[in-house]
Design a protein around this motif. Sequence first.
Motif, PDB file in Angstrom:
ATOM      1  N   VAL A 531     -14.708  -9.029   1.829  1.00  0.00           N
ATOM      2  CA  VAL A 531     -13.638  -8.036   1.646  1.00  0.00           C
ATOM      3  C   VAL A 531     -12.849  -7.868   2.937  1.00  0.00           C
ATOM      4  O   VAL A 531     -11.606  -7.853   2.932  1.00  0.00           O
ATOM      5  N   LEU A 532     -13.543  -7.739   4.057  1.00  0.00           N
ATOM      6  CA  LEU A 532     -12.854  -7.565   5.344  1.00  0.00           C
ATOM      7  C   LEU A 532     -12.026  -8.800   5.692  1.00  0.00           C
ATOM      8  O   LEU A 532     -10.897  -8.687   6.204  1.00  0.00           O
ATOM      9  N   ILE A 533     -12.565  -9.995   5.424  1.00  0.00           N
ATOM     10  CA  ILE A 533     -11.795 -11.224   5.671  1.00  0.00           C
ATOM     11  C   ILE A 533     -10.561 -11.259   4.782  1.00  0.00           C
ATOM     12  O   ILE A 533      -9.463 -11.640   5.222  1.00  0.00           O
ATOM     13  N   SER A 534     -10.708 -10.854   3.520  1.00  0.00           N
ATOM     14  CA  SER A 534      -9.579 -10.845   2.589  1.00  0.00           C
ATOM     15  C   SER A 534      -8.481  -9.904   3.063  1.00  0.00           C
ATOM     16  O   SER A 534      -7.291 -10.255   3.048  1.00  0.00           O
ATOM     17  N   VAL A 535      -8.869  -8.700   3.477  1.00  0.00           N
ATOM     18  CA  VAL A 535      -7.877  -7.744   3.979  1.00  0.00           C
ATOM     19  C   VAL A 535      -7.175  -8.307   5.211  1.00  0.00           C
ATOM     20  O   VAL A 535      -5.955  -8.128   5.395  1.00  0.00           O
ATOM     21  N   SER A 536      -7.910  -9.030   6.052  1.00  0.00           N
ATOM     22  CA  SER A 536      -7.308  -9.636   7.243  1.00  0.00           C
ATOM     23  C   SER A 536      -6.270 -10.683   6.865  1.00  0.00           C
ATOM     24  O   SER A 536      -5.189 -10.745   7.476  1.00  0.00           O
ATOM     25  N   PHE A 537      -6.562 -11.499   5.862  1.00  0.00           N
ATOM     26  CA  PHE A 537      -5.594 -12.517   5.436  1.00  0.00           C
ATOM     27  C   PHE A 537      -4.362 -11.880   4.813  1.00  0.00           C
ATOM     28  O   PHE A 537      -3.242 -12.365   5.004  1.00  0.00           O
ATOM     29  N   VAL A 538      -4.546 -10.827   4.039  1.00  0.00           N
ATOM     30  CA  VAL A 538      -3.396 -10.113   3.486  1.00  0.00           C
ATOM     31  C   VAL A 538      -2.531  -9.559   4.616  1.00  0.00           C
ATOM     32  O   VAL A 538      -1.298  -9.646   4.574  1.00  0.00           O
ATOM     33  N   ALA A 539      -3.175  -9.003   5.645  1.00  0.00           N
ATOM     34  CA  ALA A 539      -2.429  -8.480   6.793  1.00  0.00           C
ATOM     35  C   ALA A 539      -1.655  -9.598   7.494  1.00  0.00           C
ATOM     36  O   ALA A 539      -0.482  -9.413   7.856  1.00  0.00           O
ATOM     37  N   MET A 540      -2.282 -10.766   7.678  1.00  0.00           N
ATOM     38  CA  MET A 540      -1.585 -11.885   8.309  1.00  0.00           C
ATOM     39  C   MET A 540      -0.395 -12.343   7.476  1.00  0.00           C
ATOM     40  O   MET A 540       0.665 -12.691   8.009  1.00  0.00           O
ATOM     41  N   GLY A 541      -0.567 -12.344   6.142  1.00  0.00           N
ATOM     42  CA  GLY A 541       0.545 -12.718   5.283  1.00  0.00           C
ATOM     43  C   GLY A 541       1.727 -11.784   5.437  1.00  0.00           C
ATOM     44  O   GLY A 541       2.882 -12.228   5.526  1.00  0.00           O
ATOM     45  N   HIS A 542       1.466 -10.494   5.498  1.00  0.00           N
ATOM     46  CA  HIS A 542       2.563  -9.531   5.639  1.00  0.00           C
ATOM     47  C   HIS A 542       3.153  -9.549   7.055  1.00  0.00           C
ATOM     48  O   HIS A 542       4.337  -9.235   7.236  1.00  0.00           O
ATOM     49  N   ILE A 543       2.358  -9.913   8.043  1.00  0.00           N
ATOM     50  CA  ILE A 543       2.901 -10.077   9.394  1.00  0.00           C
ATOM     51  C   ILE A 543       3.887 -11.240   9.419  1.00  0.00           C
ATOM     52  O   ILE A 543       4.954 -11.170  10.055  1.00  0.00           O
ATOM     53  N   MET A 544       3.563 -12.324   8.710  1.00  0.00           N
ATOM     54  CA  MET A 544       4.496 -13.450   8.616  1.00  0.00           C
ATOM     55  C   MET A 544       5.794 -13.013   7.949  1.00  0.00           C
ATOM     56  O   MET A 544       6.888 -13.378   8.391  1.00  0.00           O
ATOM     57  N   TYR A 545       5.667 -12.228   6.887  1.00  0.00           N
ATOM     58  CA  TYR A 545       6.879 -11.759   6.218  1.00  0.00           C
ATOM     59  C   TYR A 545       7.681 -10.835   7.122  1.00  0.00           C
ATOM     60  O   TYR A 545       8.923 -10.881   7.140  1.00  0.00           O
ATOM     61  N   PHE A 546       6.991  -9.978   7.886  1.00  0.00           N
ATOM     62  CA  PHE A 546       7.705  -9.089   8.814  1.00  0.00           C
ATOM     63  C   PHE A 546       8.498  -9.896   9.841  1.00  0.00           C
ATOM     64  O   PHE A 546       9.630  -9.549  10.175  1.00  0.00           O
ATOM     65  N   ARG A 547       7.907 -10.991  10.307  1.00  0.00           N
ATOM     66  CA  ARG A 547       8.611 -11.854  11.260  1.00  0.00           C
ATOM     67  C   ARG A 547       9.847 -12.471  10.618  1.00  0.00           C
ATOM     68  O   ARG A 547      10.907 -12.559  11.256  1.00  0.00           O
ATOM     69  N   PHE A 548       9.720 -12.884   9.360  1.00  0.00           N
ATOM     70  CA  PHE A 548      10.871 -13.416   8.637  1.00  0.00           C
ATOM     71  C   PHE A 548      11.964 -12.358   8.505  1.00  0.00           C
ATOM     72  O   PHE A 548      13.147 -12.629   8.728  1.00  0.00           O
ATOM     73  N   ALA A 549      11.561 -11.129   8.126  1.00  0.00           N
ATOM     74  CA  ALA A 549      12.537 -10.060   7.965  1.00  0.00           C
ATOM     75  C   ALA A 549      13.204  -9.718   9.294  1.00  0.00           C
ATOM     76  O   ALA A 549      14.416  -9.442   9.347  1.00  0.00           O
ATOM     77  N   GLN A 550      12.436  -9.751  10.374  1.00  0.00           N
ATOM     78  CA  GLN A 550      12.990  -9.456  11.690  1.00  0.00           C
ATOM     79  C   GLN A 550      14.047 -10.483  12.088  1.00  0.00           C
ATOM     80  O   GLN A 550      15.098 -10.137  12.629  1.00  0.00           O
ATOM     81  N   LYS A 551      13.766 -11.754  11.804  1.00  0.00           N
ATOM     82  CA  LYS A 551      14.743 -12.804  12.105  1.00  0.00           C
ATOM     83  C   LYS A 551      15.996 -12.664  11.249  1.00  0.00           C
ATOM     84  O   LYS A 551      17.098 -12.952  11.709  1.00  0.00           O
ATOM     85  N   SER A 552      15.821 -12.221  10.011  1.00  0.00           N
ATOM     86  CA  SER A 552      16.939 -12.174   9.070  1.00  0.00           C
ATOM     87  C   SER A 552      17.847 -10.978   9.297  1.00  0.00           C
ATOM     88  O   SER A 552      19.070 -11.094   9.216  1.00  0.00           O
TER      89      SER A 552
END
Length: 580
Positions: A531-552
């Motif tokens: 569960v903790l690993i899963s939550v970490s991967f979800v967080a990494m996915g949204h961090i990637m999206y935040f970086r995309f949004a920041q660039k855009s």
Amino acid sequence: MARGAEPAGQRRPCGSVVAYFTSAKFLLYLGHALSTWGDRMWHFAVSVFLVELYGNSLLLTAVYGLVVAGSVLLLGAIIGDWVDKNSRLKVAQTSLVVQNASVILCGIILMIVFLFKTQLLTLYHGWLLTVCYILVITIANIANLASTATAITIQRDWIVVVAGEDRSKLADMNATIRRIDQLTNILAPMAVGQIMTYGSPMIGCGFISGWNLMSMCVEYLLLWKVYQKTPTLALKSAKVEESELKQLNVKKEGDMKPAEGVQLIVEKDVTGFEPQQEKEVSCAARIAEPFITFRDGWVAYYNQPVFLAGMGLAFLYMTVLGFDCITTGYAYTQGLSGSVLSLLMGASAVTGIMGTVAFTWLRRKCGLIRTGLISGVAQFACLVLCAISVFMPGSPLDLTVSPFADISARLFESEPLPTIASPEDKPEMVFATGMPNLLNGSTTPANSDPEMSPEPVPLISVSLLFAGVIAARVGLWSFDLTVTQLLQENVVESERGIINGVQNSMNYLLDLLHFIMVILAPNPEAFGLLVLISVSFVAMGHIMYFRFAQKSLGKQLFVCCTPDPKTVSDSSPPGNTSTV
């Protein structure tokens, strides 16, 4: 004059209703509903059929799941390239016929096996029955690949053309498609399950084969009607012959102009040596072409301006926090009954539909990219409850128990590998570890003695876990729709197929990794760690999206205003021209 005006006014609402039900948009919905219903019935039933045939063993189901996952992972880019290089109607009709014909053929083979299994076991020492198993898995895999092609061409291309330049209409159509998916995910397995329960597996095979035959004819007609009502769907044919992808224009060996081809034929008649060399080069180029397409497809995906957004979505597949048989199996070990789990799955479907409604509302208020940000924050905030549940009373987490103990015994003695599928298919997945067998209806916790009455397990931990999972569906499906529309709007028309094919491959890759993670740590004591690993991967996915949004969006990232969909859109990153 009054007599003439009144009937006209009365006929207007009726005319608008008729116009809607005959519009290309509604016909597309209807075709998708039929297709998805058949897909969900088949995905659910084929796993049960394979278990039934192999003596209540999950081996065939596991092999089928791995074959499906590996095929999409390796062939996703090639399927997408084929979608790009052919006319829309040809791709849609071909994939539709191949998919349904494959399911019908599988159903017929399975019916024969169910009827004559005893005789087949005695023929050629059982090898004929093994050949039947191989045929079923191979043909079912072909059906899944055709279904992938259908999803790419209809949900990623046709829907964009039907919506035209109206991005709000595109958002509404995407949301409606997801609502249909949510409903069929629950209702279709229930329907075919009742038929198989009160009838027999053979009757289930016959019903699914008959359904797909009928559905194929109706869907074929609906596709033709949509194609006729949307003339812009035919415009792609002007570009198809050249097959030029913007980022895949690497010149292949053996390519030649028509005039050069004529010259080579002349040389063949004169020398007989040079043409043989050219022929060998051409054969080598043909053999290498799929590998080149695979490589260039992934390179093109990496170079897309929405690459980080797509990767963010793929990372959400690396999770055990969904209603698959892994999480439900864990719930059984914690004392939840099948009826409670069915209610929880129904609640998850409701919150999923709420997510599609939230997506359309947020997009109108804040724009597409900011909708993804808000959805990501909402999903992660809900999953924090899942992380907290790991440390609450009733959690079996025990870090002193090695999660990797007895792996060799589990892999080589009796436990097969898991199946693999898209998030929409996870309720039909089958998984075998120390978890209970969900197919035979057992609710006894794993490794327990039925004659002993175990102490009741506190439900605080598992309640928080499922509360977080169900609530997170709102943000999950809103985020999924956001990335889907970003891919639709920002990938050029000539690359939609191959880019979405690679996106499917990425999704399957992360889904496969999540099953491998569970195989390595199958004990209930280690589920909290997963569960903790899963939550970490979800967080990494949204961090990637935040970086995309920041660039855009740059400095305007946190400026939430109400955009005019006709004049303002935040969905096109700098330097990229949207195609809708």
